[in-house]
Design an enzyme around this catalytic site. Structure first.
Site, PDB file in Angstrom:
ATOM      1  CB  ALA A  64      15.092 -46.404 -15.314  1.00  0.00           C
ATOM      2  CB  CYS A 100      -0.969  -0.709   5.352  1.00  0.00           C
ATOM      3  SG  CYS A 100       0.643  -1.196   5.035  1.00  0.00           S
ATOM      4  NE  ARG A 153      21.476 -24.311 -13.898  1.00  0.00           N
ATOM      5  CZ  ARG A 153      21.260 -25.600 -12.850  1.00  0.00           C
ATOM      6  NH1 ARG A 153      21.005 -25.350 -11.571  1.00  0.00           N
ATOM      7  NH2 ARG A 153      20.701 -26.524 -13.424  1.00  0.00           N
ATOM      8  CD1 TRP A 158      18.232 -34.575 -19.385  1.00  0.00           C
ATOM      9  CD2 TRP A 158      17.579 -33.909 -17.462  1.00  0.00           C
ATOM     10  NE1 TRP A 158      19.136 -33.832 -18.976  1.00  0.00           N
ATOM     11  CE2 TRP A 158      18.569 -33.394 -17.626  1.00  0.00           C
ATOM     12  CE3 TRP A 158      16.471 -33.303 -16.479  1.00  0.00           C
ATOM     13  CZ2 TRP A 158      19.181 -32.681 -16.628  1.00  0.00           C
ATOM     14  CZ3 TRP A 158      17.269 -32.468 -15.358  1.00  0.00           C
ATOM     15  CH2 TRP A 158      18.442 -32.138 -15.679  1.00  0.00           C
ATOM     16  CG  LEU A 214      12.946 -35.171   2.408  1.00  0.00           C
ATOM     17  CD1 LEU A 214      13.372 -35.271   3.549  1.00  0.00           C
ATOM     18  CD2 LEU A 214      13.731 -34.002   1.346  1.00  0.00           C
ATOM     19  CB  ALA A 215       8.863 -37.649  -1.373  1.00  0.00           C
ATOM     20  CD  GLU A 246      13.639 -29.217  -6.991  1.00  0.00           C
ATOM     21  OE1 GLU A 246      14.654 -29.560  -7.254  1.00  0.00           O
ATOM     22  OE2 GLU A 246      13.251 -27.831  -7.251  1.00  0.00           O
ATOM     23  N   GLY A 282      14.706 -37.091  -2.239  1.00  0.00           N
ATOM     24  CA  GLY A 282      14.187 -37.956  -2.898  1.00  0.00           C
ATOM     25  C   GLY A 282      12.977 -38.671  -2.199  1.00  0.00           C
ATOM     26  CD  GLU A 331      -1.378  -2.378   2.045  1.00  0.00           C
ATOM     27  OE1 GLU A 331      -2.124  -2.816   2.760  1.00  0.00           O
ATOM     28  OE2 GLU A 331      -0.345  -2.652   1.666  1.00  0.00           O
TER      29      GLU A 331
END
Length: 330
Positions: free
Chosen positions: A162, A87, A206, A169, A267-268, A262, A264, A55
């Site tokens: 795989a 504000c 990047r 990729w 962790l997911a 992200e 692996g 604002e």
């Protein structure tokens, strides 16, 4: 809704989106000012922590034209003094006569701006609009931890690598460019020690070989030592935490509000088991493996009824790949 308000809302939303990833722990708010005739005379977005709120930036651009005008803001104007002043008071001082806002402020220390403005005779109306740019910050404040997005790329049949472990990729160039652009909007990118050792990623944002202006913090979770490994991370600098609860607390305490996990798969799975995954980005490539490594290493549910459910928010085509963006069902 009046056309001028729609125009101002579009300008405010775009302004907020343009600063996502640069404002934490403050929200990426956008604001727009209309003069008495409904002309757009000022736009602004939240500056980095310690700088002006949206604002204030918009009012500076509008100058004297703000008097008698209208403010359109993606988040309820704050009503407290922190590193900057309220504000709500700035809008009053500028002579704003009407304020539209999209989301109420969930922060107990900052909320109340709408009521204060009404008490001072300003017309205030909430717009029924969901501003996606603010969703991670709003969730983070409500849950008192960073908003967590789990990101992965997979084949049509659900494999992220795989059988031999190769994963480069899965997706094409356009999807990978999108990943790098998205990193600039995050406070941190998180991987596990296994991924750090196996892939030696840089975790930078990047455009080809060129690093983009806004870079996320690089975070590794796990107890394994990275000494002698992860040369890119050692060169660029990174943070390491032993477990998910410690990482989320330390990130929250140091200002992070929007983080991206992200990899692996271990962790997911840990994030899914902890119940802290708020959103998913699934990049799906038109490929089939038949066998391979899954997104997760552990079952989330043993039956369809026990499966973790998410709401589909957006579907984006990126070349031959598709990005599904989902949010957790609460």
């Amino acid at each position: 809704m009046d056309h001028s308000i729609e125009t101002a809302l579009a300008a405010a939303t775009a302004a907020g989106e343009s600063v996502r990833g640069t404002t934490s722990p403050n929200p990426p708010v956008g604001a727009a000012i209309l003069d008495r005739q409904g002309n757009l005379v000022g736009t602004g977005a939240t500056e980095p922590a310690g700088g002006a709120h949206a604002e204030i930036v918009a009012l500076r651009e509008a100058g004297e034209k703000a008097e008698g005008g209208t403010a359109v803001v993606t988040l309820e104007p704050c009503n407290h003094t922190g590193l900057t002043g309220p504000c709500s008071q700035a809008l009053l001082a500028a002579g704003i006569e009407f304020v539209y806002y999209c989301h109420p402020d969930p922060d107990p220390k900052a909320q109340g701006g709408a009521d204060h403005l009404r008490q001072q005779g300003v017309g205030v109306e909430r717009l029924d609009r969901d501003v996606g740019t603010l969703r991670p910050w709003l969730t983070a404040v409500r849950r008192n931890r960073p908003h967590v997005t789990l990101k992965f790329a997979q084949t049509l049949d659900g494999f992220t690598a795989a059988l031999d472990g190769s994963s480069k990729w899965i997706t094409g160039d356009e999807a990978r460019r999108h990943v790098h652009a998205d990193r600039t909007k995050r406070d941190a990118v998180i991987i596990g020690t296994g991924t750090a050792i196996a892939d030696d990623p840089s975790l930078t944002a990047r455009d080809g070989a060129l690093e983009l202006p806004n870079q996320p913090r690089r975070v590794v979770i796990g107890g394994r030592s990275l000494t002698g490994h992860a040369r890119n991370l050692h060169h660029l600098g990174f943070e390491q935490y032993r477990g998910i609860p410690d990482a989320l607390w330390r990130l929250w305490d140091s200002g992070a509000r929007d983080v991206l996990v992200e990899g692996g798969a271990h962790l997911a799975s840990g994030f899914m088991e902890s119940g802290t995954v708020d959103a998913i980005q699934a990049y799906i490539a038109p490929k089939l493996l038949g066998q391979g490594r899954s997104v997760l290493t552990e079952a989330v549910g043993l039956t369809i009824a026990e499966a973790a459910e998410f709401n589909l928010r957006h579907v984006t085509r990126l070349g031959d790949d598709v990005l599904l963006e989902l949010t957790r069902k609460d």
